[in-house]
Design a protein around this motif. Sequence first.
Motif, short mmCIF file in Angstrom:
data_model
loop_
_atom_site.label_atom_id
_atom_site.label_comp_id
_atom_site.label_asym_id
_atom_site.label_seq_id
_atom_site.Cartn_x
_atom_site.Cartn_y
_atom_site.Cartn_z
N VAL A 152 0.85 -1.19 0.00
CA VAL A 152 0.00 0.00 0.00
C VAL A 152 0.89 1.24 0.00
CG1 VAL A 152 -1.73 1.30 1.29
CG2 VAL A 152 -1.85 -1.19 1.23
N LEU A 153 0.55 2.18 -0.87
CA LEU A 153 1.21 3.48 -0.88
C LEU A 153 0.22 4.48 -0.34
CD1 LEU A 153 3.52 5.39 -1.70
CD2 LEU A 153 2.45 5.56 -3.95
N PHE A 154 0.59 5.15 0.76
CA PHE A 154 -0.26 6.14 1.40
C PHE A 154 0.25 7.52 1.03
CE2 PHE A 154 -0.77 9.08 4.99
CZ PHE A 154 -2.15 9.15 5.05
N ILE A 155 -0.63 8.40 0.55
CA ILE A 155 -0.26 9.76 0.18
C ILE A 155 -1.12 10.72 1.01
CG2 ILE A 155 -0.08 11.44 -1.69
CD1 ILE A 155 0.12 9.02 -3.60
N TRP A 156 -0.46 11.55 1.80
CA TRP A 156 -1.14 12.50 2.68
C TRP A 156 -1.95 13.47 1.84
CZ3 TRP A 156 -2.06 12.67 7.69
CH2 TRP A 156 -2.45 13.86 8.27
N GLY A 157 -3.19 13.74 2.22
CA GLY A 157 -4.07 14.57 1.41
C GLY A 157 -4.56 15.84 2.04
N HIS A 158 -3.99 16.28 3.15
CA HIS A 158 -4.48 17.50 3.80
C HIS A 158 -3.40 18.58 3.82
CE1 HIS A 158 -6.44 20.23 6.57
NE2 HIS A 158 -5.29 20.28 7.22
N ASP A 159 -3.78 19.79 3.38
CA ASP A 159 -2.94 20.97 3.56
C ASP A 159 -3.86 22.18 3.52
OD1 ASP A 159 0.24 21.66 3.36
OD2 ASP A 159 -1.02 23.29 2.64
N ASP A 160 -3.56 23.17 4.32
CA ASP A 160 -4.40 24.37 4.38
C ASP A 160 -4.18 25.32 3.20
OD1 ASP A 160 -5.66 23.62 6.74
OD2 ASP A 160 -4.10 24.53 7.98
N LYS A 161 -2.99 25.26 2.57
CA LYS A 161 -2.66 26.23 1.53
C LYS A 161 -2.40 25.64 0.15
CE LYS A 161 -0.46 29.42 4.73
NZ LYS A 161 0.78 30.15 5.03
N TYR A 162 -1.98 24.38 0.08
CA TYR A 162 -1.49 23.83 -1.18
C TYR A 162 -2.21 22.55 -1.58
CZ TYR A 162 2.26 27.02 0.02
OH TYR A 162 2.97 28.13 0.38
N GLU A 163 -2.12 22.24 -2.87
CA GLU A 163 -2.62 20.95 -3.35
C GLU A 163 -1.69 19.86 -2.83
OE1 GLU A 163 -2.49 21.47 -7.56
OE2 GLU A 163 -4.26 22.73 -7.59
#
Length: 76
Positions: free
Chosen positions: A27-38
């Motif tokens: 499994v590859l997990f990619i963080w998806g939260h940021d207040d300013k950026y994609e």
Amino acid sequence: MRLKQIVEVPLHDDSPHLFLTFETGEVLFIWGHDDKYESWQLGFSNTSIDDGDWEIVACPNDGLAICGPEDIVGNI
């Protein structure tokens, strides 16, 4: 990872954290939260005119932008 087949692509419920599960069980997990950026973007380009191109972007503040064939994206 280039030649490994992806068998499942779920998103987290609260934030657009992306989980890519490969046929090997990895499994590859990619963080998806940021207040300013994609946080991430995922695209698919098909040479067939009928299938079209897709682009999905994890936008700031946990949003998703989806671009794809109108007959499908319009129903999401």
